[in-house]
Motif scaffolding. Sequence first.
Motif, PDB file in Angstrom:
ATOM      1  N   TYR A 129       5.800   9.339  -6.113  1.00  0.00           N
ATOM      2  CA  TYR A 129       5.979   9.587  -7.532  1.00  0.00           C
ATOM      3  C   TYR A 129       6.034  11.090  -7.819  1.00  0.00           C
ATOM      4  O   TYR A 129       5.313  11.882  -7.203  1.00  0.00           O
ATOM      5  CB  TYR A 129       4.836   8.965  -8.338  1.00  0.00           C
ATOM      6  CG  TYR A 129       4.814   7.456  -8.266  1.00  0.00           C
ATOM      7  CD1 TYR A 129       5.393   6.684  -9.264  1.00  0.00           C
ATOM      8  CD2 TYR A 129       4.230   6.795  -7.180  1.00  0.00           C
ATOM      9  CE1 TYR A 129       5.383   5.289  -9.200  1.00  0.00           C
ATOM     10  CE2 TYR A 129       4.225   5.406  -7.099  1.00  0.00           C
ATOM     11  CZ  TYR A 129       4.796   4.668  -8.109  1.00  0.00           C
ATOM     12  OH  TYR A 129       4.786   3.298  -8.035  1.00  0.00           O
TER      13      TYR A 129
ATOM     14  N   SER B 126       4.001   1.559  -0.915  1.00  0.00           N
ATOM     15  CA  SER B 126       4.784   1.688  -2.150  1.00  0.00           C
ATOM     16  C   SER B 126       3.957   2.224  -3.313  1.00  0.00           C
ATOM     17  O   SER B 126       4.514   2.750  -4.276  1.00  0.00           O
ATOM     18  CB  SER B 126       5.398   0.340  -2.527  1.00  0.00           C
ATOM     19  OG  SER B 126       4.388  -0.597  -2.858  1.00  0.00           O
ATOM     20  N   LYS B 127       2.640   2.082  -3.242  1.00  0.00           N
ATOM     21  CA  LYS B 127       1.761   2.569  -4.312  1.00  0.00           C
ATOM     22  C   LYS B 127       1.226   3.974  -4.055  1.00  0.00           C
ATOM     23  O   LYS B 127       0.530   4.536  -4.892  1.00  0.00           O
ATOM     24  CB  LYS B 127       0.571   1.614  -4.483  1.00  0.00           C
ATOM     25  CG  LYS B 127       0.953   0.198  -4.910  1.00  0.00           C
ATOM     26  CD  LYS B 127       1.541   0.166  -6.301  1.00  0.00           C
ATOM     27  CE  LYS B 127       1.851  -1.258  -6.743  1.00  0.00           C
ATOM     28  NZ  LYS B 127       2.457  -1.298  -8.105  1.00  0.00           N
TER      29      LYS B 127
ATOM     30  N   TYR C 125       0.830  -1.211   0.000  1.00  0.00           N
ATOM     31  CA  TYR C 125       0.000   0.000   0.000  1.00  0.00           C
ATOM     32  C   TYR C 125       0.864   1.261   0.000  1.00  0.00           C
ATOM     33  O   TYR C 125       0.636   2.196  -0.780  1.00  0.00           O
ATOM     34  CB  TYR C 125      -0.916  -0.011   1.220  1.00  0.00           C
ATOM     35  CG  TYR C 125      -1.693   1.265   1.401  1.00  0.00           C
ATOM     36  CD1 TYR C 125      -2.796   1.559   0.612  1.00  0.00           C
ATOM     37  CD2 TYR C 125      -1.307   2.204   2.368  1.00  0.00           C
ATOM     38  CE1 TYR C 125      -3.502   2.738   0.771  1.00  0.00           C
ATOM     39  CE2 TYR C 125      -1.995   3.384   2.537  1.00  0.00           C
ATOM     40  CZ  TYR C 125      -3.101   3.649   1.734  1.00  0.00           C
ATOM     41  OH  TYR C 125      -3.784   4.822   1.900  1.00  0.00           O
TER      42      TYR C 125
END
Length: 290
Positions: free
Chosen positions: A67, A61-62, A59
């Motif tokens: 980003y 990492s997403k 979770y």
Amino acid sequence: MEKNGAQNGRNTEDVIDPDRLVKQVRKKRQLRKGRRKQSVFRNFFRFCMTVLLLCSFVYISKMPQWYLDKNIFTVSKNNSVVILNNKIVKSYKILSLLKKSKVPDVPIYMARTDDIEKELRKLAPIKDVYIRRYAFPARLQIIVKERIPVLTVSPDKNVLPVAAFSRDGVMIGREYLPLSKEFKTIKVLSYGNKGDDYTKWNAAKVKQIETIVKYVETYSKEPVEYIDIRNPNDIYVKIKTVNIRLGKPDEHIYDRIQRIPSILPQVKLVDSKVKYLDLSWEKVNYLKLE
């Protein structure tokens, strides 16, 4: 009699109480059962924690905070890019150049910045670049190491500089001028022709000009206002008191500069306006009056 009594005593002690034995067996069984329950619970707890940690890792990492924004290089004012130490190259020029760069579509800790650094090193004033990556939110810190300009070039003393040079002979073009006032540079007058195209100057040429100016300031004890090499074979250096003609920049030019202390006091005593002090001759000094 005593022997029989002792033997009867030992037999009495060896007799096991059935109720006590049953209690001991039950107690041991309960302890083993409790240990098994604890072991099962610990294993189940470890399993649950492992699953929870894996889910949390996936979770986290997403999360979008890992980003970079796709418009990081197209928006002039944003908190995703911080540019530091750029005193010559304006930030908008850096961002304009980076518009061609592809924004990494992987988490910031996996993002490669080699292409961005390579692109920025194409700018003449930039000597080196260091990029730091941060997360939550994902952002970049671009630390610029710029060349230090030591010369500025103008076609006339009253005209703004059209170029600058660093000590390593790299030309900084007009698009980066005017320079900040914190840069103390030598003003050089040059047309960029007549056999001395300043766009072709190198580190050796820059060092030669610096050395001449340093010599003049040392022996005159006055700061140089500018050095005139519009005719590369007939150099003039302007100090506060007088304009000095040094002539051709040959191997004897520094010997001629060393004669300044002997003639400069006489220049200050002249009532007429002096056009220049001529040191271009090997053993003769004279004043050119207007």
